[in-house]
Design a protein around this motif. Structure first.
Motif, short mmCIF file in Angstrom:
data_model
loop_
_atom_site.label_atom_id
_atom_site.label_comp_id
_atom_site.label_asym_id
_atom_site.label_seq_id
_atom_site.Cartn_x
_atom_site.Cartn_y
_atom_site.Cartn_z
N ILE A 8 0.83 -1.20 0.00
CA ILE A 8 0.00 0.00 0.00
C ILE A 8 0.87 1.26 0.00
CG2 ILE A 8 -1.66 1.34 1.36
CD1 ILE A 8 -2.90 -1.30 2.25
N VAL A 9 1.88 1.29 0.85
CA VAL A 9 2.69 2.51 0.97
C VAL A 9 3.82 2.56 -0.04
CG1 VAL A 9 2.17 2.69 3.43
CG2 VAL A 9 4.25 1.50 2.71
N LEU A 62 4.44 8.39 -1.53
CA LEU A 62 4.03 8.27 -0.14
C LEU A 62 3.28 9.54 0.29
CD1 LEU A 62 4.15 6.57 2.44
CD2 LEU A 62 6.26 7.76 3.03
N ARG A 116 -2.14 7.08 2.18
CA ARG A 116 -1.55 5.75 2.00
C ARG A 116 -0.94 5.24 3.31
NH1 ARG A 116 -0.35 3.59 -3.00
NH2 ARG A 116 -0.94 4.85 -4.80
N GLY A 145 -2.23 1.89 5.14
CA GLY A 145 -1.32 0.78 5.35
C GLY A 145 -1.12 0.48 6.83
#
Length: 300
Positions: free
Chosen positions: A102-103, A108, A112, A116
């Motif tokens: 996810i990250v 970033l 996110r 995460g």
């Protein structure tokens, strides 16, 4: 209510559990750093898998089991359900892997990072309580809801911080300092969750199924050792960031490869090359019209 002892062997089990969490965090942070410098999707997936195993398998799950070695209930023998214990391992690794995906799949940003962290923290809490549900003893387990919620909050915060560190920390000293902080957070979550536990022993003694701690200890220790050695080998065998930068610099200095020059035929003023091909397969003979005759030859 039975008496519970979380430190049956004194300081040795919490010290070892903290050391495992720090070791797994260091390896996980280093592997996560390689995700950012990977050039292909396959390389990013490979380093993400190694980071998930280091953080989820070593820093979280192996730390949990090591701490559980010091857990004892007076008057009860503790055994473990093997499939549930294995499932708790898979939950930890998969949760960390998805959190890293996810990250790490785009730029970033806070959204996110929070997404995460929530997913990974919930997975870590699920791993902990799945591992607790794998315990088999002659009694029933109870939990204090307030402390359970507190442990989940700690897991989410710790996971969010861990993912942020994994995506931002690069230097050796900073990685080690971050691993020390992550070790405190992971152990804090574990023992907060354990403090919520209460055990009520049954009046009748009954048979308890499952594997004993001694039966699980050897394969788990072997798996951790081989996992750590494999991670170290992968890190040592892979090119470093300096190696990648040096290779890119040399490629830029070298420039594009020149195209091969076309072959230049040697001069043939008297037609020797054409004469040498006469009679070879596929070479046409000169026609009568092209052949000089005696009449066409000028006389002296």
């Amino acid at each position: 209510m039975a008496d519970i002892n979380h430190f049956e062997y004194g300081w040795i089990t919490p010290a070892l559990s903290y050391a495992l969490s720090v070791l797994g965090s260091v390896l996980g942070l280093v592997c996560a750093g390689r995700i950012r410098t990977a050039r292909t999707a396959g390389q990013r997936a490979w380093w993400g898998l190694l980071a998930a195993w280091a953080l989820g398998g070593t820093a979280i799950w192996a730390m949990h089991f090591m701490a559980m070695l010091g857990f004892a209930v007076d008057g009860a023998r503790i055994r473990y359900d093997v499939p549930l214990t294995a499932a708790s391992t898979a939950i930890a690794v998969v949760a960390v892997g998805i959190g890293l995906a996810i990250v790490g799949t785009g730029r970033l940003n806070p959204l996110r990072l929070v997404a995460g962290g929530v997913f990974t923290g919930a997975g870590v809490a699920a791993m902990h309580y799945t591992g607790m549900a794998a315990m088999r003893l002659n009694g029933s387990l109870g939990y204090d809801s307030t402390r359970v919620i507190l442990s989940v909050v700690i897991a989410v915060v710790a996971a969010t911080v861990a993912l942020w560190l994994a995506m931002t920390v690069r230097r050796g000293l900073a990685i080690f300092a971050s691993a020390l902080v992550m070790g405190v957070a992971v152990n804090g979550m574990h023992f907060t969750g354990m403090s919520a536990l209460s055990v009520h022993l049954h009046e009748r003694a009954g048979g308890v199924s499952g594997a004993g701690v001694s039966a699980l200890l050897v394969p788990i220790v072997v798996a951790v050792i081989f996992g750590v050695v494999g991670l170290l080998y992968a890190l040592l065998a892979a090119p470093t960031d300096d190696d990648v930068a040096a290779a890119a610099y040399l490629d830029a200095r070298r420039g594009p490869e020149p195209a091969p020059a076309a072959p230049v035929a040697a001069p043939d003023p008297v037609g020797l090359r054409a004469r040498s091909t006469l009679g070879q397969p596929g070479t046409p003979f000169p026609s009568r019209r092209d052949t000089p005759t005696r009449r066409d030859t000028p006389s002296r």
